[in-house]
Design an enzyme around this catalytic site. Structure first.
Site, mmCIF file in Angstrom:
data_model
loop_
_atom_site.group_PDB
_atom_site.id
_atom_site.type_symbol
_atom_site.label_atom_id
_atom_site.label_comp_id
_atom_site.label_asym_id
_atom_site.label_seq_id
_atom_site.Cartn_x
_atom_site.Cartn_y
_atom_site.Cartn_z
ATOM 1 N N CYS A 1 43.732 41.310 36.009
ATOM 2 C CA CYS A 1 43.732 42.504 34.991
ATOM 3 C C CYS A 1 43.772 43.976 35.462
ATOM 4 O O CYS A 1 44.443 44.500 35.460
ATOM 5 C CB CYS A 1 42.414 42.149 34.188
ATOM 6 S SG CYS A 1 42.218 40.659 33.285
ATOM 7 N N ARG A 2 42.877 44.270 36.209
ATOM 8 C CA ARG A 2 42.693 45.731 36.533
ATOM 9 C C ARG A 2 43.577 46.110 37.812
ATOM 10 O O ARG A 2 44.120 47.137 37.860
ATOM 11 C CB ARG A 2 41.302 46.058 36.732
ATOM 12 C CG ARG A 2 40.299 46.070 35.471
ATOM 13 C CD ARG A 2 39.042 46.124 35.852
ATOM 14 N NE ARG A 2 38.407 45.111 36.540
ATOM 15 C CZ ARG A 2 37.064 44.512 37.150
ATOM 16 N NH1 ARG A 2 36.373 45.579 37.084
ATOM 17 N NH2 ARG A 2 36.921 43.596 37.782
ATOM 18 N N SER A 3 43.459 45.253 38.790
ATOM 19 C CA SER A 3 44.011 45.860 39.978
ATOM 20 C C SER A 3 45.648 45.914 39.937
ATOM 21 O O SER A 3 46.382 46.532 40.218
ATOM 22 C CB SER A 3 43.520 45.247 41.189
ATOM 23 O OG SER A 3 43.921 43.796 41.264
ATOM 24 N N ASN B 1 42.170 40.023 40.224
ATOM 25 C CA ASN B 1 43.630 40.295 40.695
ATOM 26 C C ASN B 1 44.564 39.809 39.520
ATOM 27 O O ASN B 1 45.588 39.708 39.920
ATOM 28 C CB ASN B 1 44.067 39.884 42.015
ATOM 29 C CG ASN B 1 45.417 40.467 42.544
ATOM 30 O OD1 ASN B 1 46.047 39.975 43.191
ATOM 31 N ND2 ASN B 1 45.789 41.694 42.251
ATOM 32 N N ASP C 1 35.315 45.676 33.427
ATOM 33 C CA ASP C 1 36.099 44.581 33.301
ATOM 34 C C ASP C 1 36.480 44.026 31.981
ATOM 35 O O ASP C 1 35.574 43.902 31.184
ATOM 36 C CB ASP C 1 35.059 43.537 34.302
ATOM 37 C CG ASP C 1 35.735 42.211 34.149
ATOM 38 O OD1 ASP C 1 37.001 41.772 33.806
ATOM 39 O OD2 ASP C 1 35.187 41.350 34.810
ATOM 40 N N CYS D 1 40.130 44.357 42.554
ATOM 41 C CA CYS D 1 39.161 44.172 41.534
ATOM 42 C C CYS D 1 38.560 42.766 41.852
ATOM 43 O O CYS D 1 38.773 42.286 42.833
ATOM 44 C CB CYS D 1 39.761 44.355 39.985
ATOM 45 S SG CYS D 1 41.231 42.992 39.822
HETATM 46 P P1 4NP Z 1 40.051 41.600 37.081
HETATM 47 O O1 4NP Z 1 39.402 40.782 35.676
HETATM 48 O O2 4NP Z 1 38.967 41.569 38.122
HETATM 49 O O3 4NP Z 1 40.313 42.718 36.450
HETATM 50 O O4 4NP Z 1 41.205 40.907 37.427
HETATM 51 C C1 4NP Z 1 38.926 39.456 35.705
HETATM 52 C C2 4NP Z 1 39.605 38.189 35.658
HETATM 53 C C3 4NP Z 1 38.935 37.202 35.916
HETATM 54 C C4 4NP Z 1 37.637 37.044 35.673
HETATM 55 C C5 4NP Z 1 37.069 38.094 35.493
HETATM 56 C C6 4NP Z 1 37.520 39.357 35.817
HETATM 57 N N1 4NP Z 1 37.021 35.743 35.906
HETATM 58 O O5 4NP Z 1 35.960 35.856 35.826
HETATM 59 O O6 4NP Z 1 37.816 34.926 35.907
#
Ligand code: 4NP
Length: 167
Positions: A17-19, A15, A132, A12
């Protein structure tokens, strides 16, 4: 000689939340199927902002409520990861595009997949992204778990349909 295990990296943006959610859910599915020795799962992010951070507390809490523990420290996906993994599974089309750019037309490009393409209903409806959840509420994290779990079920089925060594 046992067949080498298939190595999967979920990717993602951050790294956190989703992954890590996909990594934990897929590991659970694989272990429940008795295939823990055949399928290795990991995760990474295309971005570097959260390198070293643990999974987001909201994702970890949702996991706890479902009996799924999220682990690991965030890391950024590296070009060399295309050699370390057999399948590189992106959470959304932006992650997929970023991975394709990183693959620079090399052999890694053929390893890149979009997670929700493994969920026939989602793919059919053109719902190809795991949204996201970072800037939203807790319900977004519950939704991520539901969507990712459906797709991981399909991913495991796809692996089982293929002849070993699943490459
Ligand atoms: P992820 O979520 O890609 O699912 O881990 C996010 C975590 C942090 C951010 C964006 C999405 N950020 O902008 O910091």
């Amino acid at each position: 000689m046992p067949d080498p295990p298939v190595r999967i990296c979920f990717v993602c943006l951050g790294n956190i939340c989703r992954s890590p959610t996909a990594e934990a859910l897929m590991r659970r599915r694989v272990e429940d199927a008795g295939l823990g020795h055949r399928v290795h799962v990991d995760s990474a992010g295309t971005g570097a902002w959260h390198v070293g951070d643990p999974p987001d507390g909201r994702a970890a809490a949702e996991g706890r409520s479902r009996g799924i523990a999220l682990h690991g420290e965030a890391r950024q996906f590296q070009h060399s990861d295309f050699e370390r993994f057999d399948l590189v599974v992106a959470m959304d089309r932006q992650n997929q595009a970023d991975l394709r750019r990183l693959a620079r037309g090399g052999a890694g490009e053929g390893k890149i997949h979009l997670l929700r393409n493994f969920d026939p209903a989602a793919a059919e409806a053109g719902r190809l992204d795991v949204p996201d959840p970072y800037y939203g509420g807790d319900e977004g994290f519950a939704r991520v778990f539901d969507l990712v779990d459906d797709a991981c079920r399909g991913l495991l089925a796809a692996l089982l349909e293929r002849e070993p060594p699943w490459r």
